[in-house]
Design a protein around this motif. Structure first.
Motif, mmCIF file in Angstrom:
data_model
loop_
_atom_site.group_PDB
_atom_site.id
_atom_site.type_symbol
_atom_site.label_atom_id
_atom_site.label_comp_id
_atom_site.label_asym_id
_atom_site.label_seq_id
_atom_site.Cartn_x
_atom_site.Cartn_y
_atom_site.Cartn_z
ATOM 1 N N LEU A 87 20.554 100.147 0.901
ATOM 2 C CA LEU A 87 20.463 100.011 2.210
ATOM 3 C C LEU A 87 19.389 100.697 2.895
ATOM 4 C CD1 LEU A 87 24.184 99.891 3.004
ATOM 5 C CD2 LEU A 87 22.818 98.014 3.446
ATOM 6 N N GLU A 88 19.122 101.889 2.675
ATOM 7 C CA GLU A 88 17.882 102.649 3.027
ATOM 8 C C GLU A 88 16.640 102.010 2.718
ATOM 9 O OE1 GLU A 88 15.769 107.184 2.804
ATOM 10 O OE2 GLU A 88 17.865 106.872 2.281
ATOM 11 N N GLN A 89 16.602 101.488 1.563
ATOM 12 C CA GLN A 89 15.265 100.964 0.918
ATOM 13 C C GLN A 89 15.148 99.629 1.527
ATOM 14 O OE1 GLN A 89 15.639 100.051 -3.384
ATOM 15 N NE2 GLN A 89 13.820 98.592 -3.188
ATOM 16 N N PHE A 90 16.104 98.961 1.923
ATOM 17 C CA PHE A 90 15.875 97.633 2.707
ATOM 18 C C PHE A 90 15.795 97.975 4.345
ATOM 19 C CE2 PHE A 90 18.795 94.794 -0.308
ATOM 20 C CZ PHE A 90 18.066 94.949 -1.437
ATOM 21 N N TYR A 91 16.510 98.574 4.827
ATOM 22 C CA TYR A 91 16.302 98.636 6.406
ATOM 23 C C TYR A 91 15.939 100.116 7.003
ATOM 24 C CZ TYR A 91 19.113 94.413 5.362
ATOM 25 O OH TYR A 91 19.541 93.446 4.869
ATOM 26 N N GLY A 92 15.762 101.034 6.132
ATOM 27 C CA GLY A 92 15.262 102.412 6.405
ATOM 28 C C GLY A 92 16.403 103.263 6.960
ATOM 29 N N LEU A 93 16.498 104.225 7.362
ATOM 30 C CA LEU A 93 17.487 105.142 7.768
ATOM 31 C C LEU A 93 18.349 104.575 8.822
ATOM 32 C CD1 LEU A 93 15.885 108.471 7.308
ATOM 33 C CD2 LEU A 93 17.787 107.658 5.756
ATOM 34 N N SER A 152 14.818 99.190 12.741
ATOM 35 C CA SER A 152 13.969 98.681 11.653
ATOM 36 C C SER A 152 13.104 97.644 12.311
ATOM 37 C CB SER A 152 14.648 98.390 10.534
ATOM 38 O OG SER A 152 15.529 97.297 10.885
ATOM 39 N N THR A 153 11.925 97.413 11.798
ATOM 40 C CA THR A 153 10.972 96.708 12.251
ATOM 41 C C THR A 153 11.638 95.052 11.997
ATOM 42 O OG1 THR A 153 9.465 98.042 11.741
ATOM 43 C CG2 THR A 153 8.527 96.149 12.333
ATOM 44 N N SER A 154 12.484 94.995 13.000
ATOM 45 C CA SER A 154 13.163 93.582 13.156
ATOM 46 C C SER A 154 13.495 92.892 11.637
ATOM 47 C CB SER A 154 12.017 92.617 13.756
ATOM 48 O OG SER A 154 10.948 92.235 13.039
ATOM 49 N N ARG A 155 13.639 93.955 10.981
ATOM 50 C CA ARG A 155 14.123 93.693 9.538
ATOM 51 C C ARG A 155 15.675 93.080 9.511
ATOM 52 N NH1 ARG A 155 11.853 98.018 5.470
ATOM 53 N NH2 ARG A 155 12.264 99.350 7.398
ATOM 54 N N TYR A 156 16.636 93.743 10.473
ATOM 55 C CA TYR A 156 17.841 93.374 10.365
ATOM 56 C C TYR A 156 18.333 92.731 11.529
ATOM 57 C CZ TYR A 156 22.834 94.889 9.800
ATOM 58 O OH TYR A 156 24.173 94.766 9.719
#
Length: 501
Positions: A275-281, A286-290
């Motif tokens: 999850l951290e790898q995909f969406y950050g902490l 996150s840069t509109s990734r979620y």
């Protein structure tokens, strides 16, 4: 962008116009169908950024998710359908036995008529236009009803559609439950609906009034059955991706995982890393990734579900109603009768149910409604076969998830509560086509076919039974008898042709 609802008083004239266009054969020429498929392609291609912007406003979709999950597949389906259309639409001539050698028997592919396609909000472009492509290809006239919940995307579709597609054959009807209810009072030749099972029952009930066939693409709790021999790091990446894609608002998202305790323990250690790898902490920033939840009603439903669970929240569980944000959430040790296990979750909440062994997992899955998708994970072919042999589902992806939706030659659809019928690729064309059986009997055959007329004679009956009905084949001397029989058949056919002609 504001979604302007279609005036209900206009619906009868819209339906009547499309029915008149169909009966005029406007949509039947292949050249016309290909032209309209090209127009749909151009509409998506020339307004790609506008669609991405609208999808972001509705669901906070990243541009790549909009392209890969929505726009690119529609464009590719339009291209593939255009290139295959001539082959799909050609009549199929069928094999006949001796009694029909003088007949011509074939199947014509004909459009069913006027079609109603009702889209949904979670993939408001893909799930509206993918079936529409099949309806265009089949030669139908179509009313499309986009979801009123994906306001910006539906408003954009309503604005662009008349600029590209022939309004004599295809129309958009905008609105909500009121407009949909009014539409369903009209007689259609096929209704295609994507959405919840609850609304699916309403659609099917309305269709029954006119004996209208339906395709229902619904959903359900798609399980992930995980054996103890899996690679946990790969499992975590594939499951987290499938579960959190579009914020879990996917009809074939892995709804829950069922496994032995050792697998659960390893998964909940690995999942936070993924999850951290995909969406950050902080997935929210996150840069509109979620993505986000579609509206406050669905947000409240998901929050209530999580508040009532008896399981352990081992990751996530954060909410921000104003932002419609729910963090990626994993819930361990979920009881089989937990609130999370009653209905499809349709959000970024992933429960894990622990069982003693694989057979207990299979038994639990079979106690639920037939799911739209099933995801077995194991390195053992024997284990996977055991799961497939003892479960049912609309589709299956082994050691992965979601990806079967992207293969055009795999029929996509459910069974029972998860749906009726299937589509994608040629299946979409078939869904909106009627296979019309055609048999031609020459007048010159009268000397032969008169054997079927009264008064009946023993000779005529023996002749007819010999011509039309087969006897069980014997296993001995098959090759010799086959050659001998073929020679006799050719001799008889030649004799019949001499008599008739």
């Amino acid at each position: 962008m504001e979604l302007i609802h279609t005036d209900i008083d206009e619906l009868p004239s819209i339906v009547q116009k499309l029915r008149k266009s169909f009966h005029s054969n406007l949509t039947k020429p292949l050249r016309y169908r290909k032209e309209q498929l090209g127009n749909l392609y151009r509409m998506i291609d020339e307004n790609e950024q506008a669609f991405c912007d609208a999808l972001y406003k509705d669901l906070h979709k990243h541009k790549y998710e909009s392209l890969l999950g929505e726009l690119a597949w529609v464009k590719q389906e339009a291209l593939d359908t255009t290139s295959s259309l001539k082959n799909w639409a050609e009549p199929n001539y069928v094999k006949v036995n001796l009694g029909y050698m003088m007949n011509k028997c074939h199947v014509r592919k004909e459009p069913v008529g006027i079609v109603l396609i009702i889209g949904t909000w979670n993939y408001p472009v893909n799930l509206l236009f993918m079936p529409f492509i099949g309806a265009i290809a089949a030669g139908c006239t179509v009313i499309l009803k986009p979801s009123e919940l994906s306001v910006h995307t539906s408003a954009l579709i309503s604005e662009l559609f008349p600029k590209y597609l022939d309004q004599d054959a295809y129309r958009i009807v905008s609105g909500g439950a009121v407009e949909t209810t009014a539409l369903l009072k009209h007689r259609f030749d096929h209704i295609f609906y994507t959405g919840s099972g609850k609304v699916g029952k309403i659609i099917m009930s309305a269709a029954a009034e006119h004996l209208t066939p339906v395709t229902l693409e619904l959903g359900g709790k798609s399980p992930t059955i995980v054996a103890s021999d899996v690679d946990i790091s790969i499992l975590a990446k594939r499951i987290i991706w499938g579960t959190m894609y579009n914020c879990g608002q996917t009809c074939i998202a892995p709804d829950y995982m069922i496994c032995e305790r050792s697998v659960q323990d390893a998964f909940i250690k690995e999942a936070p890393k993924v999850l951290e790898q995909f969406y950050g902490l902080d997935p929210q920033s996150s840069t509109s990734r979620y993505c986000r939840i579609i509206n406050k009603s669905h947000f409240d439903r998901l929050q209530n579900l999580l508040n009532q669970t008896k399981g352990r929240i081992v990751h996530g569980g954060n909410f921000d109603k104003e932002d419609l944000y729910i963090s990626p959430t994993i819930v361990a040790d979920v009881p089989k009768e937990d609130k999370l296990m009653e209905d499809e979750i349709f959000g970024p909440i992933f429960p894990i149910v622990v069982v003693e062994n694989l057979d207990e997992a299979i038994e639990y899955v079979n106690s639920k409604d037939i799911p739209l998708a099933l995801y077995p994970f194991s390195k053992s072919d024997k284990t996977v076969k055991h799961i497939l042999d003892n479960t049912r589902s609309g589709g299956v992806v082994i050691n992965d998830c979601l990806m079967h939706f992207t293969v055009k030659d795999l029929p996509f659809g459910g069974q029972g509560p998860s749906g009726i019928g299937s589509y994608h690729g040629k299946r979409s064309f078939d869904t909106f086509s009627h296979e019309r059986s055609v048999m031609t009997t020459p007048f010159a055959m009268e000397k032969l076919v008169k054997a079927r007329y009264p008064p009946y004679t023993e000779f005529n009956m023996k002749l007819l039974f010999w011509l039309f009905f087969s006897k069980p084949k014997k296993t001995r001397n098959i090759a010799f008898k086959g050659i001998f029989g073929a020679a006799i058949m050719l001799f008889i056919v030649y004799g019949i042709r001499k008599i008739i002609l």
